[in-house]
Scaffold this motif. Sequence first.
Motif, PDB file in Angstrom:
ATOM      1  N   THR A  73     -27.519 -28.920  50.732  1.00 32.35           N
ATOM      2  CA  THR A  73     -27.582 -30.101  49.869  1.00 32.35           C
ATOM      3  C   THR A  73     -28.891 -30.870  50.016  1.00 32.35           C
ATOM      4  O   THR A  73     -29.403 -31.410  49.046  1.00 32.35           O
ATOM      5  N   GLU A  76     -31.118 -28.932  48.049  1.00 37.35           N
ATOM      6  CA  GLU A  76     -30.534 -28.705  46.717  1.00 37.35           C
ATOM      7  C   GLU A  76     -30.570 -27.228  46.337  1.00 37.35           C
ATOM      8  O   GLU A  76     -31.092 -26.824  45.293  1.00 37.35           O
ATOM      9  N   TRP A 177     -26.395 -33.554  42.715  1.00 36.29           N
ATOM     10  CA  TRP A 177     -27.455 -32.769  42.072  1.00 36.29           C
ATOM     11  C   TRP A 177     -26.927 -31.475  41.430  1.00 36.29           C
ATOM     12  O   TRP A 177     -27.663 -30.782  40.717  1.00 36.29           O
ATOM     13  N   GLU A 178     -25.645 -31.156  41.647  1.00 40.25           N
ATOM     14  CA  GLU A 178     -25.083 -29.906  41.103  1.00 40.25           C
ATOM     15  C   GLU A 178     -24.674 -30.103  39.641  1.00 40.25           C
ATOM     16  O   GLU A 178     -23.494 -30.037  39.295  1.00 40.25           O
ATOM     17  N   LYS A 179     -25.649 -30.320  38.784  1.00 40.32           N
ATOM     18  CA  LYS A 179     -25.366 -30.638  37.382  1.00 40.32           C
ATOM     19  C   LYS A 179     -24.727 -29.469  36.633  1.00 40.32           C
ATOM     20  O   LYS A 179     -23.989 -29.677  35.658  1.00 40.32           O
ATOM     21  N   GLU A 555     -35.096 -43.180  41.317  1.00 38.72           N
ATOM     22  CA  GLU A 555     -34.422 -41.922  41.617  1.00 38.72           C
ATOM     23  C   GLU A 555     -35.404 -41.000  42.332  1.00 38.72           C
ATOM     24  O   GLU A 555     -36.580 -40.895  41.953  1.00 38.72           O
ATOM     25  N   ASP A 557     -35.773 -38.303  46.251  1.00 36.49           N
ATOM     26  CA  ASP A 557     -35.223 -37.806  47.521  1.00 36.49           C
ATOM     27  C   ASP A 557     -36.056 -38.365  48.665  1.00 36.49           C
ATOM     28  O   ASP A 557     -37.213 -37.974  48.844  1.00 36.49           O
ATOM     29  N   ARG A 585     -26.713 -42.083  39.192  1.00 31.32           N
ATOM     30  CA  ARG A 585     -26.255 -40.867  39.868  1.00 31.32           C
ATOM     31  C   ARG A 585     -25.605 -41.283  41.175  1.00 31.32           C
ATOM     32  O   ARG A 585     -25.784 -42.408  41.639  1.00 31.32           O
ATOM     33  N   TYR A 588     -29.241 -39.633  45.938  1.00 34.13           N
ATOM     34  CA  TYR A 588     -30.687 -39.556  45.724  1.00 34.13           C
ATOM     35  C   TYR A 588     -31.201 -40.682  44.819  1.00 34.13           C
ATOM     36  O   TYR A 588     -31.746 -40.449  43.753  1.00 34.13           O
ATOM     37  N   THR A 657     -27.239 -38.776  50.543  1.00 32.52           N
ATOM     38  CA  THR A 657     -26.019 -38.022  50.288  1.00 32.52           C
ATOM     39  C   THR A 657     -24.859 -38.667  51.029  1.00 32.52           C
ATOM     40  O   THR A 657     -25.044 -39.550  51.857  1.00 32.52           O
TER      41      THR A 657
END
Length: 684
Positions: A73, A76, A177-179, A555, A557, A585, A588, A657
């Motif tokens: 994660t 990503e 982030w797992e769109k 936005e 990381d 979101r 992140y 996260t």
Amino acid sequence: MLKKTLSCFFLALLMASFFGCQGGDQKLDEAKEETRMDWWRDARFGMFIHWGLYAIPAGEWKGTTNHAEWIRTTAEIPLEEYDQFLDDFNPVEFDAEAWVKMAKDAGMKYITITSKHHDGFGLYDSKTSDFDVMATPFKRDILKELADACEKAGIKLCFYHSIMDWHHPDYLPRRGWEKNRSTEGAEFPRYVDYMKNQLKELLTNYGEIGVLWFDGEWEDTWTHEEGVELYDYIRSLQPNIIINNRVDKGRQGMQGLTAEGNFVGDFGTPEQEIPDTGLPGIDWESCMTMNDHWGYNKNDNNWKSSKELIQNLVDIASKGGNFLLNIGPKADGTFPQESIERLAAIGDWMNVNGASIYETEASPFEHLVWGRVTQKSINGGTRLYLHVFDWPENGELRLGGIRNEAIKASLLSAASTQLTVRRDADALVIELPKISPNSIDEVISLDIKGKPEVVLPPEIMADEFQFSDQLLVKLKAKDGFDVRYTLDGSEPNSSSTLYSQEGINITKNTVLKAKTFEGSNAASATSSAEFNKVSSQKAQAVSNLKSGINYAYYEGDWDQLSNFNPLKSTKKGTVNTFDYSAHSRDEYYAFSFEGYINVPENGAYRFYISSDDGSQLFINDQLVVDNDGLHGMVEKSGLVGLEKGNHKIKVTYLQKTGGSGLEVSWKGPSFIKTQIPASVLYHQ
């Protein structure tokens, strides 16, 4: 003891009645519960092992080198790409007996290994999943080999098992982030059944397991009710097993202790830290890395020294806790050489001094300047183990406030060499060799008659140790004793000022020292506190202020808070207070809040930030609270002197996260700690 160091202690007192709650009739099971925990309390020292597919990239991904067991994660990595590590997992150098031998030689009594971490990969032959070691070229049940080696060596085997699972299709939520990974058809209750089936495998196929060590409980999908049900289910499979508090929802940040309430769990889990004081009535275990990562990171060379690790072990034992020291094995199945060397050094020390750790209880003393104390009962008295970190230059070790008569004293490393012990007022004084035989921690064995009777130094009670005008300080000591004090840093004696209940008014920089007396005789060691007067910052001359505070949303990381000024924000606006709900979101992202705070009167103000992850607070562009970094919900504070009027305030906050949270509070000269209200926040 200083008041500000007691917060953990008072929290422990509040929580003591809540640990070990089993959901049944506790009174009928008290004796059995004590017996169940006995081996763990006696052991004091265990090995943590984080190992899995994440050892293959060794912390590095596409030019970044700050990853470890969270790499799927933090980097990503899409599921289908991460799954390719299965083909590369072939730790041909893995030797279960060698691992267990290194743990045993280091003096460790139990091993806790990741049966499954957050990535969902199992180190054992699971019939409920194909995402395990049997799907790799290795095709050997690692946990079975460890179970056999542990049984042969007399080491307790324990399992870490993650509630969170980034791989299973029914685990929710997905990573932010797992769109492209749909949640359609996912059913969390079905995942819980899967997890229970895996736990049943672990508790029926590998013999008697000492501890189930849960993690990943913080996401909203896991509930208190599910934690209680899972605790009871596990105990139905192995009634004597010990289960940590992370099976439930009550853990408070990295301090690892459970909040007030009817939460299940047998022990608290401080992470990467050691509580300031002992925790009476609480079982707890501090888990800690040797460097900065749990899983193997080939670029992480920030290793703790053997000295620090040994002294951490002693510090924890002296406060009644257990030490779970982590190893992150390499992908080939070997331990990093740096870990091997540190285990060997700890083992050398434990070979001589292990008796001062195993089966011991917490120290009856507080904050000894030269080291720590552990203790155990002996026939007719108590054996005190005096762990001397700082060898006295005058060759005399002073143990203040103890009223017991000494029987004998010796170096634990040379029991036949008797040391002279004499009484000097409140203290027992032991005459030592001029040079310490062990610069890390030489242990003195001191036998005394009866149970320790210790008069603790006076407690110095103050709301703050910095002030802008004046400060009232109070002292507290054991009933029936007098307290005498000095304000110039000198040692109190029988002619020093006698404390009265009205307290002591401090108006300038002061070193306060206090001691307990019985008549004209000193009865305790000395407590000390330094109080500093701070100057007040001038108020800002601003006009046309409007209610609310400005925010900018970003936005990206980050592992630490950035200087947001040169960055382009995703959105901007105004909120009533430090409200971060405008994020687009779940992970992140970051916020910067800027405006003015209206201070009601001159004085010293303490500001608090509780956050998950990092946060900082600035007053008039000065950093007052630094709570930066990646962590669970943690509170930090800072104090500043302020004049009445408006002052610039800025709060920055990042969320990477896991869980999220931000609370900003303050305490002033005439009001208690409270969240900063919207009524004092303004913007231009």
